[in-house]
Structure formats: structure tokens, C-alpha cells
Design a protein around this motif. Sequence first.
Motif, PDB file in Angstrom:
ATOM      1  N   THR A 104       0.901  -1.129  -0.010  1.00 16.79           N
ATOM      2  CA  THR A 104      -0.085  -0.125  -0.184  1.00 16.79           C
ATOM      3  C   THR A 104       0.696   1.359   0.113  1.00 16.79           C
ATOM      4  N   GLN A 105       1.925   1.119   0.586  1.00 12.02           N
ATOM      5  CA  GLN A 105       2.724   2.347   0.600  1.00 12.02           C
ATOM      6  C   GLN A 105       3.487   2.463  -0.586  1.00 12.02           C
ATOM      7  N   LEU A 106       3.820   1.607  -1.206  1.00  6.60           N
ATOM      8  CA  LEU A 106       4.639   1.488  -2.590  1.00  6.60           C
ATOM      9  C   LEU A 106       3.621   2.086  -3.546  1.00  6.60           C
ATOM     10  N   LEU A 107       2.527   1.684  -3.514  1.00  2.00           N
ATOM     11  CA  LEU A 107       1.305   2.113  -4.732  1.00  2.00           C
ATOM     12  C   LEU A 107       1.000   3.457  -4.242  1.00  2.00           C
ATOM     13  N   ALA A 108       1.256   4.114  -2.996  1.00  6.68           N
ATOM     14  CA  ALA A 108       0.910   5.522  -2.547  1.00  6.68           C
ATOM     15  C   ALA A 108       1.892   6.352  -3.212  1.00  6.68           C
ATOM     16  N   GLU A 109       3.120   5.919  -3.275  1.00  2.76           N
ATOM     17  CA  GLU A 109       4.330   6.644  -4.070  1.00  2.76           C
ATOM     18  C   GLU A 109       4.027   6.706  -5.622  1.00  2.76           C
ATOM     19  N   LEU A 110       3.734   5.655  -6.004  1.00  4.99           N
ATOM     20  CA  LEU A 110       3.535   5.582  -7.679  1.00  4.99           C
ATOM     21  C   LEU A 110       2.306   6.166  -7.982  1.00  4.99           C
ATOM     22  N   ASP A 111       1.203   6.318  -7.073  1.00  8.61           N
ATOM     23  CA  ASP A 111      -0.008   7.053  -7.369  1.00  8.61           C
ATOM     24  C   ASP A 111       0.640   8.705  -7.623  1.00  8.61           C
ATOM     25  N   ARG A 112       1.508   9.204  -6.904  1.00  5.16           N
ATOM     26  CA  ARG A 112       1.885  10.367  -6.964  1.00  5.16           C
ATOM     27  C   ARG A 112       2.432  10.954  -8.508  1.00  5.16           C
ATOM     28  N   TYR A 113       2.948   9.780  -9.162  1.00  4.67           N
ATOM     29  CA  TYR A 113       3.614   9.940 -10.462  1.00  4.67           C
ATOM     30  C   TYR A 113       2.767   9.616 -11.638  1.00  4.67           C
ATOM     31  N   ARG A 114       1.574   8.998 -11.262  1.00  9.43           N
ATOM     32  CA  ARG A 114       0.623   8.526 -12.400  1.00  9.43           C
ATOM     33  C   ARG A 114      -0.445   9.360 -12.412  1.00  9.43           C
ATOM     34  N   PRO A 115      -0.763   9.950 -13.633  1.00  6.70           N
ATOM     35  CA  PRO A 115      -2.133  10.517 -13.722  1.00  6.70           C
ATOM     36  C   PRO A 115      -3.213   9.525 -13.606  1.00  6.70           C
ATOM     37  N   GLY A 116      -4.148  10.104 -13.015  1.00  2.00           N
ATOM     38  CA  GLY A 116      -5.428   9.337 -12.516  1.00  2.00           C
ATOM     39  C   GLY A 116      -5.541   8.709 -11.222  1.00  2.00           C
ATOM     40  N   ILE A 117      -6.011   7.613 -10.760  1.00  2.00           N
ATOM     41  CA  ILE A 117      -6.412   7.195  -9.369  1.00  2.00           C
ATOM     42  C   ILE A 117      -5.690   5.885  -9.291  1.00  2.00           C
ATOM     43  N   LEU A 118      -4.765   5.734  -8.341  1.00  2.00           N
ATOM     44  CA  LEU A 118      -4.487   4.341  -7.896  1.00  2.00           C
ATOM     45  C   LEU A 118      -4.640   3.902  -6.646  1.00  2.00           C
ATOM     46  N   ARG A 119      -5.500   2.735  -6.275  1.00  2.00           N
ATOM     47  CA  ARG A 119      -5.734   2.178  -5.066  1.00  2.00           C
ATOM     48  C   ARG A 119      -5.245   0.829  -4.801  1.00  2.00           C
ATOM     49  N   CYS A 120      -5.181   0.496  -3.554  1.00  2.00           N
ATOM     50  CA  CYS A 120      -4.901  -0.756  -3.130  1.00  2.00           C
ATOM     51  C   CYS A 120      -6.023  -1.599  -2.643  1.00  2.00           C
ATOM     52  N   ASP A 121      -6.239  -2.598  -2.876  1.00  2.00           N
ATOM     53  CA  ASP A 121      -7.445  -3.636  -2.187  1.00  2.00           C
ATOM     54  C   ASP A 121      -6.611  -3.904  -0.833  1.00  2.00           C
ATOM     55  N   PRO A 122      -7.571  -3.631   0.264  1.00  2.00           N
ATOM     56  CA  PRO A 122      -7.082  -3.943   1.800  1.00  2.00           C
ATOM     57  C   PRO A 122      -6.392  -5.259   1.847  1.00  2.00           C
ATOM     58  N   ARG A 123      -6.992  -6.328   1.031  1.00  2.00           N
ATOM     59  CA  ARG A 123      -6.735  -7.520   1.173  1.00  2.00           C
ATOM     60  C   ARG A 123      -5.331  -7.775   0.940  1.00  2.00           C
ATOM     61  N   ILE A 124      -4.539  -6.907   0.328  1.00  2.00           N
ATOM     62  CA  ILE A 124      -3.289  -7.418  -0.314  1.00  2.00           C
ATOM     63  C   ILE A 124      -2.259  -6.081   0.324  1.00  2.00           C
ATOM     64  N   ALA A 125      -2.818  -5.124   1.071  1.00  2.00           N
ATOM     65  CA  ALA A 125      -2.184  -3.848   1.534  1.00  2.00           C
ATOM     66  C   ALA A 125      -0.846  -4.192   2.267  1.00  2.00           C
ATOM     67  N   ALA A 126      -0.900  -5.181   3.015  1.00  2.00           N
ATOM     68  CA  ALA A 126       0.221  -5.700   3.959  1.00  2.00           C
ATOM     69  C   ALA A 126       1.193  -6.508   3.379  1.00  2.00           C
ATOM     70  N   LEU A 127       1.292  -6.675   1.876  1.00  2.00           N
ATOM     71  CA  LEU A 127       2.241  -7.733   1.070  1.00  2.00           C
ATOM     72  C   LEU A 127       3.469  -6.580   1.248  1.00  2.00           C
ATOM     73  N   ARG A 128       4.536  -7.208   1.467  1.00  2.00           N
ATOM     74  CA  ARG A 128       6.153  -6.818   1.272  1.00  2.00           C
ATOM     75  C   ARG A 128       6.651  -6.939  -0.040  1.00  2.00           C
ATOM     76  N   VAL A 129       7.345  -5.796  -0.315  1.00  2.00           N
ATOM     77  CA  VAL A 129       7.936  -5.575  -1.669  1.00  2.00           C
ATOM     78  C   VAL A 129       9.319  -5.048  -1.758  1.00  2.00           C
ATOM     79  N   SER A 130      10.334  -5.636  -2.287  1.00  2.00           N
ATOM     80  CA  SER A 130      11.358  -5.149  -2.544  1.00  2.00           C
ATOM     81  C   SER A 130      11.916  -5.085  -3.887  1.00  2.00           C
ATOM     82  N   GLY A 131      12.609  -4.191  -4.116  1.00  2.00           N
ATOM     83  CA  GLY A 131      12.944  -3.780  -5.691  1.00  2.00           C
ATOM     84  C   GLY A 131      13.213  -2.410  -5.904  1.00  2.00           C
ATOM     85  N   THR A 132      13.509  -2.118  -7.229  1.00  2.00           N
ATOM     86  CA  THR A 132      13.773  -0.922  -7.802  1.00  2.00           C
ATOM     87  C   THR A 132      12.743  -0.648  -8.792  1.00  2.00           C
ATOM     88  N   PHE A 133      11.813   0.192  -8.885  1.00  2.00           N
ATOM     89  CA  PHE A 133      10.692   0.528  -9.625  1.00  2.00           C
ATOM     90  C   PHE A 133      10.993   1.953 -10.062  1.00  2.00           C
TER      91      PHE A 133
END
Length: 323
Positions: free
Chosen positions: A261-290
Amino acid sequence: MRPHGASEPALEPAVVEQAMQWLVRLQSGASSEAEQRACERWRLQSSAHELAWQRLNGLGQGLREGTHGLSAQGARQLLQARAQVSRRAVLSGLVGAGVLIAGGYSLQQRTLLPTVFSDYATGTGERHSWHLQGGLVLQLDTGSALDIDSAAGARLLTLNRGRLLLEPGQNADVRLRSAQVLIRPAPASRLIVQQLATTTQVQVLQGAALIDYGQGGARLERVAGWQQHFSAAGAEPAQPLNAAATAWTQGQLVAERMPLTQLLAELDRYRPGILRCDPRIAALRVSGTFSVDQPDVSLALLTEVLPVRVQRVLGYWAQVIPA
């Protein structure tokens, strides 16, 4: 267009948010014909969509009234002069027009007005650098806005919104103000300042900076290698500088076991439109460079490394949901 009175119906926050995103995108100068047609389709979907669009366009027209025929600098100065005396009145008028909704929706948070009034601003997905007199270097992140006021050789910078990389130069006399702090960077220093919803984050990359904060006028010094958040209540504990603090300046987002959910919130700042995360997967952990320059490519990458998929509506709305 007739004036909007307080008796007109209030708009849903989500509809206002959509209209503002469309308006910012189409006025950025970077929109495609396909996006313009998509905006037209969105407006035709409901009377509420069209009403929100008309109200926001009316706001922009009113703020810019009388600037036609002026030079770009003259128009900007006129708008700034109006801003100094009428920002509060404009916001009050928006409340009366039903553009702001009682219940916590804040135009300041979505920040349409700073891009109208500010000396330097970036749109969604845009980063830009400026090299100014005296060796002052600025780089604004996506959706950021900055004012500069020069007096007696000194420069007062006001970060209205977003994130700034500041390099004052060897001889620059610079002060930087946000909603929570006043920063005095040392000559030849480098720092990143980000205006968040209720705090200001200061990251010192090089040199040092004096930081005034709090209602009591407290002051502290931070040197290279440290970062800290400041709120109206005071200073949070200082932390070692994030190793990826400058990644955004290269168009990258580095995640180390970051909640989805934190990673998507960051991507949302750069993407025109609205980007949301389903609460069921919000806690999944992500590592990498995007890539933040290509946020949709980053979304596609997420579907390859996590059990998720992207659900889209007209290319504008996107929600990451369980696969």
C-alpha cells in the motif's frame, strides 16, 4: 456560465478528485488526444462529472481573469498579488460553491491552487531542475510547487507542496520555509525537503542546516547523513539518512520490504489518474527498484512478482487486487 451558489448540490469527494486529476493532466501540456477523448467520455458519464468539471474550470478562469495580453512574467505577478490578498477568500468561495465538501475533504491536500500561484511548479509525473543566479540549484519532484521572494540579497523559498532538492551554492543566502519549519542551509550544502500532509521531512545529504520549528521557536542543527520529521507538535527523533533518499531524482523508487500500500501510494503521485490498493493485499511486502517515470510499467512488474493483478477503468482508475 452562471455563478455557483451555496444552494447547489455538494459533490462527492471522489468525483471532485477525478475532475481535478483530469484538469491538471489536460492543462499540463503533456496530454494526448486519447486522454482528451477519455476526459470527454468521463464528463458524459454523469451530470455530477460535468458539474465538477465546470466548477473547477470556472475556478481556473476566474483566477486568471485579466491576464490575457500580459507577458508570462506579468501574468504571474498579477496572480501572485491576488493570491496574497485573496487565498482565504477563494477557499471560502469554493466552500460556498460546493467544491469543498464538509467532512474532511481538503483542497489544500489535493493542491490545485499552488500550481496556479507558485513561481515554480511541476505536474503529475514531472520533475524539473532550475539553475538560478548565485549558484542556487533547485529540483522539484512530481506535483510540487515553490515560491521565491528575494529581498536585500537574500532569498526566501516557500515550499507549498511536494518535494524539493535544494543546493544553495557556495555564496547563496537562502532560507527555506514549509508549513512546519524554517530552514537555514549552510553554503554548499545539499538537502531534500518534503512537505507531507501534517509534517515536513528534512534530509541532509551534504553540509548542514539550522532548522527552526515548533510554536516556541526551537532550533536545532542537522548535519549530513541525518533525516528528521517535524510537525506542529515538535520534532520527531532523528534517523540515519535513507540510502535511497535521492532515487527519485533519477526516476526511481527503491523499496526494501515496503508494504504494498505504501509503494502504490508513492507510484500514485507520479501517475495521472487514481491508483488504489485492495485492503486484502495492502500488507504484502515488496523489495526492488521501480520506475516512477513509467508507473504503469512498475505496476506490470508487480503482477509478475506478487500474487496480484491490476484492474483498470478507462485507463484512469486503477486498483491492485488479489490475483
